[in-house]
Scaffold this active site. Structure first.
Site, PDB file in Angstrom:
ATOM      1  N   TYR A  73     -13.351 -11.209  22.892  1.00  0.00           N
ATOM      2  CA  TYR A  73     -12.116 -10.624  22.364  1.00  0.00           C
ATOM      3  C   TYR A  73     -11.506 -11.525  21.293  1.00  0.00           C
ATOM      4  O   TYR A  73     -10.995 -11.052  20.285  1.00  0.00           O
ATOM      5  CB  TYR A  73     -11.098 -10.390  23.488  1.00  0.00           C
ATOM      6  N   PHE A 125      -5.458   4.398  -6.659  1.00  0.00           N
ATOM      7  CA  PHE A 125      -6.506   4.870  -5.769  1.00  0.00           C
ATOM      8  C   PHE A 125      -5.798   5.615  -4.640  1.00  0.00           C
ATOM      9  O   PHE A 125      -4.700   5.234  -4.232  1.00  0.00           O
ATOM     10  CB  PHE A 125      -7.381   3.727  -5.224  1.00  0.00           C
ATOM     11  N   THR A 126      -6.442   6.667  -4.131  1.00  0.00           N
ATOM     12  CA  THR A 126      -5.774   7.596  -3.209  1.00  0.00           C
ATOM     13  C   THR A 126      -5.087   6.895  -2.035  1.00  0.00           C
ATOM     14  O   THR A 126      -3.870   7.013  -1.854  1.00  0.00           O
ATOM     15  CB  THR A 126      -6.793   8.618  -2.684  1.00  0.00           C
ATOM     16  N   ASP A 216      -7.505  -5.228  -5.736  1.00  0.00           N
ATOM     17  CA  ASP A 216      -8.295  -4.313  -4.911  1.00  0.00           C
ATOM     18  C   ASP A 216      -9.737  -4.710  -5.211  1.00  0.00           C
ATOM     19  O   ASP A 216     -10.314  -4.306  -6.225  1.00  0.00           O
ATOM     20  CB  ASP A 216      -8.021  -2.852  -5.262  1.00  0.00           C
ATOM     21  N   LYS A 259     -18.171  -0.705   0.533  1.00  0.00           N
ATOM     22  CA  LYS A 259     -18.707  -0.481  -0.813  1.00  0.00           C
ATOM     23  C   LYS A 259     -19.621  -1.654  -1.170  1.00  0.00           C
ATOM     24  O   LYS A 259     -20.727  -1.739  -0.655  1.00  0.00           O
ATOM     25  CB  LYS A 259     -17.574  -0.309  -1.834  1.00  0.00           C
ATOM     26  N   ARG A 383     -12.702  14.893  -8.033  1.00  0.00           N
ATOM     27  CA  ARG A 383     -11.746  13.862  -8.419  1.00  0.00           C
ATOM     28  C   ARG A 383     -10.931  14.436  -9.569  1.00  0.00           C
ATOM     29  O   ARG A 383     -11.249  14.241 -10.736  1.00  0.00           O
ATOM     30  CB  ARG A 383     -12.458  12.561  -8.846  1.00  0.00           C
ATOM     31  N   PHE A 450      -6.955  16.261  -0.343  1.00  0.00           N
ATOM     32  CA  PHE A 450      -8.349  16.579  -0.707  1.00  0.00           C
ATOM     33  C   PHE A 450      -9.296  16.468   0.482  1.00  0.00           C
ATOM     34  O   PHE A 450     -10.329  17.129   0.523  1.00  0.00           O
ATOM     35  CB  PHE A 450      -8.831  15.670  -1.849  1.00  0.00           C
TER      36      PHE A 450
HETATM   37  C1  PLP Z   1     -12.824   3.047  -0.859  1.00  0.00           C
HETATM   38  C2  PLP Z   1     -11.765   2.385  -1.604  1.00  0.00           C
HETATM   39  C3  PLP Z   1     -10.574   1.975  -0.972  1.00  0.00           C
HETATM   40  C4  PLP Z   1     -10.244   2.284   0.484  1.00  0.00           C
HETATM   41  O1  PLP Z   1     -11.124   1.731   1.382  1.00  0.00           O
HETATM   42  P1  PLP Z   1     -11.537   2.436   2.772  1.00  0.00           P
HETATM   43  O2  PLP Z   1     -12.493   1.490   3.384  1.00  0.00           O
HETATM   44  O3  PLP Z   1     -12.120   3.773   2.434  1.00  0.00           O
HETATM   45  O4  PLP Z   1     -10.284   2.600   3.584  1.00  0.00           O
HETATM   46  C5  PLP Z   1      -9.637   1.306  -1.742  1.00  0.00           C
HETATM   47  N1  PLP Z   1      -9.837   1.067  -3.051  1.00  0.00           N
HETATM   48  C6  PLP Z   1     -10.959   1.444  -3.688  1.00  0.00           C
HETATM   49  C7  PLP Z   1     -11.134   1.133  -5.133  1.00  0.00           C
HETATM   50  C8  PLP Z   1     -11.958   2.121  -2.996  1.00  0.00           C
HETATM   51  O5  PLP Z   1     -13.058   2.507  -3.649  1.00  0.00           O
END
Ligand code: PLP
Length: 459
Positions: A73, A125-126, A216, A259, A383, A450
């Site tokens: 843990y 970003f969303t 980011d 990513k 998009r 979306f």
């Molecule tokens: C995917 C992404 C996020 C969010 O990450 P999640 O792991 O999907 O929550 C933030 N910023 C960018 C540029 C992304 O491509």
């Protein structure tokens, strides 16, 4: 002789079978999914280009790493490997693991933002913007104008427009700007990089006004590759050196490990400031898990630690982006309108140009993604206006300049033959574009609409 061809720096050890479907089956499936590719069942999809998020193929070493999961843990050994990898390759002092990128965005927004604040960013970003707004801030786009023009071939279309940033500072005052959110390889602009020069200049301006920068870093490795290729003075630097330099101009980062870092789940928040990191740690236990696992299993953290090291290998990133370019060049050669220059993680088809007979109010990109699925079983993502949502003040639909579908390439998953099939289908659709109909909402969720919205064709 100089060699210009590349091939993947791996061979295939295991395969996953794909189910082939008929056009009738796909026509039924997309109607059942409300013409939203997010609502399709993955077993009904042939080539899945919905996203490159969490869809990478892990290496044999990462799979072996899973077996080394220390599922204690507290204080799992894998946390320390993860922390070492982030320190070594990103250079930040404190690591706070989260279940994925948005977990980190949530915590950062909560500790930094007060209602009435403004968060400038090089395009939204969303999930990032949604968390900023939930904390009471207003997002302000300070990306250069070229980013909104799919035909502009500038090499660094992700750059911050310093005049726009200065303008915001003059208008609202630096005290109302807790940080600037600097996105690498700007996703919504088509995977377009920021130059090191621009990052440095943005740093200078922010420093002058006491404004922090949070990166980011989700696609910072891809951004580093473009800097190496395109920016004078960086050609002989390694991807790892460039990545470290990018991060050095910022105060911390949010990152989705799904990513660049080549894993199926995970993310993190990095912060250099000790006090701020303490605040983040006190929140991570509420929302994610103890600060040494943050919602991840020990084995997940091990896979991320190994994945980060693999992600900065030049041969890896060249093959990753090379495959994206391969698909892009095929479409370009056939005259399909795509966002230029070709970005890091996918090909963005300009749906507004592709389907001139469908008005923006009928969501041409959403319609094109649905039509592509029916044609070939290739799953893409909208998009455009559906992703952009509504203006929080007026409740009106936002119609961003870009109305795109994204063909996103998972890392190390598909072959060039899959890219050939995809290109052929897009080209066929272009030749029969007039038969594609617009869509209207039959269900519209309040947040990040979306993902779960449902549509039907306009009669
Ligand atoms: C995917 C992404 C996020 C969010 O990450 P999640 O792991 O999907 O929550 C933030 N910023 C960018 C540029 C992304 O491509």
């Amino acid at each position: 002789m100089a060699k210009t061809s590349w091939a993947e720096p791996f061979k295939i050890k295991m395969v996953e079978h794909l189910r082939m479907t008929t056009r009738d089956e796909r026509t039924r499936a997309i109607a059942e999914a409300g013409y939203n590719t997010f609502l399709l069942k993955s077993e009904d999809v042939y080539i899945d280009l919905l996203t490159d998020s969490g869809t990478s193929a892990m290496s044999d070493r990462q799979w072996a790493g899973l077996m080394l999961g220390d599922e204690a843990y507290a204080g799992s050994v894998n946390f320390y490997h993860f922390e070492d990898a982030v320190r070594r390759f990103y250079g930040y002092k404190h690591l706070i693991p989260t279940h994925q990128g948005r977990g980190a965005e949530h915590i950062l927004s909560k500790i930094c933002i007060k209602p009435g604040d403004f968060i400038p960013g090089n395009m939204y970003f969303t999930t990032t913007r949604a968390h900023q707004e939930l904390s009471g801030a207003r997002f302000v786009d300070v990306i250069i104008d070229a980013a909104h023009d799919p035909a502009n071939e500038q090499p660094f279309k992700g750059n911050v427009d310093l005049a726009k940033l200065q303008n915001l500072i003059d208008r609202v005052g630096a005290k109302k700007i807790p940080y600037l959110c600097l996105q690498c390889n700007v996703n919504m602009a088509g995977g377009q990089p920021v130059s090191m020069k621009n990052i440095r200049e943005t740093r200078e301006l922010c420093r002058k006004h006491g404004i922090r920068i949070f990166l980011d870093a989700t696609r910072a490795v891809e951004n580093a590759y473009f800097i190496k290729l395109r920016e004078p003075g960086y050609g002989s630097k390694s991807i790892a050196e460039i990545l470290l330099e990018i991060c050095s101009y910022t105060d911390g980062c949010t990152c989705s490990a799904k990513k660049d870092s080549l894993v199926n789940i995970g993310g993190w928040l990095s912060i250099n400031d000790d006090d701020l990191a303490e605040q983040a740690r006190s929140l991570v236990v509420l929302y994610e898990g103890l600060h040494t696992y943050g919602g991840l299993a020990g084995r997940d953290m091990e896979a991320i630690a190994i994945g980060i090291g693999e992600s900065v290998q030049f041969d890896h990133i060249r093959a990753r982006i090379g495959q994206v370019e391969y698909l892009g060049h095929k479409l370009q050669a056939a005259g399909v309108p795509i966002v230029k220059p070709i970005g890091g993680h996918g090909i963005f088809v300009d749906a507004a140009t592709f389907l001139p007979h469908i008005p923006r109010e009928q969501f041409p990109a959403q319609a094109l993604a649905a039509a592509l699925y029916v044609d070939s079983g290739v799953r893409a993502m909208e998009r455009g206006a559906v992703s952009a949502g509504r203006n929080p003040d007026t409740g009106q639909n936002i119609f961003p300049k870009l109305e795109l579908i994204r063909l996103t390439i998972p890392r190390r998953v598909y072959t060039q033959a899959h890219m050939d099939v995809t290109a052929e289908s897009v080209i066929d659709l272009r030749d029969n574009a007039a038969s594609i109909k617009g869509l209207k909402f039959i269900y519209e969720p309040k947040y990040l609409r979306f993902f779960q919205a449902r549509f039907e064709p306009v009669a």
